[in-house]
Design a protein around this motif. Sequence first.
Motif, short mmCIF file in Angstrom:
data_model
loop_
_atom_site.label_atom_id
_atom_site.label_comp_id
_atom_site.label_asym_id
_atom_site.label_seq_id
_atom_site.Cartn_x
_atom_site.Cartn_y
_atom_site.Cartn_z
N PRO A 45 -6.57 5.59 1.34
CA PRO A 45 -6.40 6.75 2.22
C PRO A 45 -7.52 7.77 2.18
CG PRO A 45 -4.91 6.86 0.34
CD PRO A 45 -5.51 5.50 0.32
N CYS A 98 0.79 -1.24 0.00
CA CYS A 98 0.00 0.00 0.00
C CYS A 98 0.82 1.28 0.00
CB CYS A 98 -0.94 0.00 1.19
SG CYS A 98 -2.14 -1.34 1.17
N GLU A 115 0.26 -2.88 4.50
CA GLU A 115 -0.22 -1.50 4.50
C GLU A 115 0.89 -0.48 4.70
OE1 GLU A 115 -3.93 1.16 6.17
OE2 GLU A 115 -3.62 -0.86 6.93
N ARG A 118 2.02 2.81 2.82
CA ARG A 118 1.63 3.50 4.07
C ARG A 118 0.16 3.34 4.43
NH1 ARG A 118 5.32 7.18 1.85
NH2 ARG A 118 7.29 7.21 3.01
N THR A 119 -0.80 3.59 3.51
CA THR A 119 -2.21 3.53 3.91
C THR A 119 -3.05 2.86 2.83
OG1 THR A 119 -1.94 5.61 5.11
CG2 THR A 119 -4.19 4.87 4.72
N ARG A 155 -12.20 1.53 5.24
CA ARG A 155 -10.90 0.89 5.06
C ARG A 155 -10.88 -0.49 5.70
NH1 ARG A 155 -8.99 6.17 6.23
NH2 ARG A 155 -8.40 5.58 8.34
#
Length: 396
Positions: A180, A174, A203, A176-177, A187
């Motif tokens: 987002p 991902c 993630e 990081r997120t 999510r």
Amino acid sequence: MTEHNTPHKVVVIGGGYAGTLAANRLRMRDDVDITLVNPRPEFVERIRLHQFVAGTGGATIDYGTLLGEGIQLVVDSATRIDTPARTVQLASGRPLDYDYVIYAVGSTRAVPSSVPGAAEFAFDIAEFEYAQRLRARLEELPLDAPVTVVGGGLTGIETAAELAEQGRRVTLVCGRTLAPTFSAPGRRYIAKWLTRHGVVVLEASVVSEVRPDAVVVADGGVRTSALTIWTGGFGVPELAAASGLRTDALGRLLTDETLTSVDDDRIVAAGDAAAPSGRPLRMSTYVAGPLGAQAANTVLSRIAGTEPAVIDVAMSGACVSLGRRAGIRQLARKDDTAMNVYIGGRMGAAIKEKTCNFVVDNRIRREAREPGSMWWPKGGPRPGQPTSAARVVTSP
């Protein structure tokens, strides 16, 4: 419709969601000579490219079913807008004269040169030709070959989900997120669906290198990958900058709030390649339609000698498909801030499919039949922006 002895020549550059709708809407006047320039002979449904890649659906439509009567389709690529001469130069060498240009070139792939091996070894899905290449490569791979999708945005999620539902071994990195722009509950729903269907979701991981048979994450870990798909963001064509027009850092055409270029009031932008007041809206099909309609309205206002209106579009959220039998509709406030409300499962899938069809049938095709008929949610002028079309053009 209004009659006029001398046709006003409008060249629409780009036959995507924004450009095709704008071309159809320009037919509100019958004294407008409309030319649509597009590098492909067919319309590409970019929101279905993940289906095309997985072999679960098509992604092209005949322009003959989309364009209103009298619109000339030129299958070619624009290489430069010569503003002093008022011509669009084409790759074929042919010039097109114009009175106005609607700049709707859309967005493109963005595989970063800063990640070693990404440009050489990663596949992407942002454009039809790249999706064709990716589909051909997938067809060569055994079903159990490990596939890595890089990018936790909506394109990455849909691609990972579509392939996982086909029984492929998928890892989603991902950066990081995950999702987002979605709410925390939304999510979590996506993460649970992906995990339940065998997708390994990393993630917080960031890919630092792509190899022919592996990806390297920032902590130094190496993961085997027979095929790596890069979905981490979009770029835009360089046509505006190549034409001497000012752009934002990404290359989107800088405009005022009427979508008019800050350098030339005969050039009006729409869709992903527009940066009104240097504050572009989210790149999306949802925004492309209203901006295409408003770009056409601006041109028609200038032809009529009236003041064009400022852009006015309220956001409502986003849809994501999770394979063919599930999806999620994330609700949002008009400023595009996600609410803690979503619709998932089969209902979410039905909403996503209806939305995809709506964009083509109830927007583009209806506009071809009834120019000026498109409606969209409005929320007033954007905060911090002028409420009139007044412009200040500074020297380049």
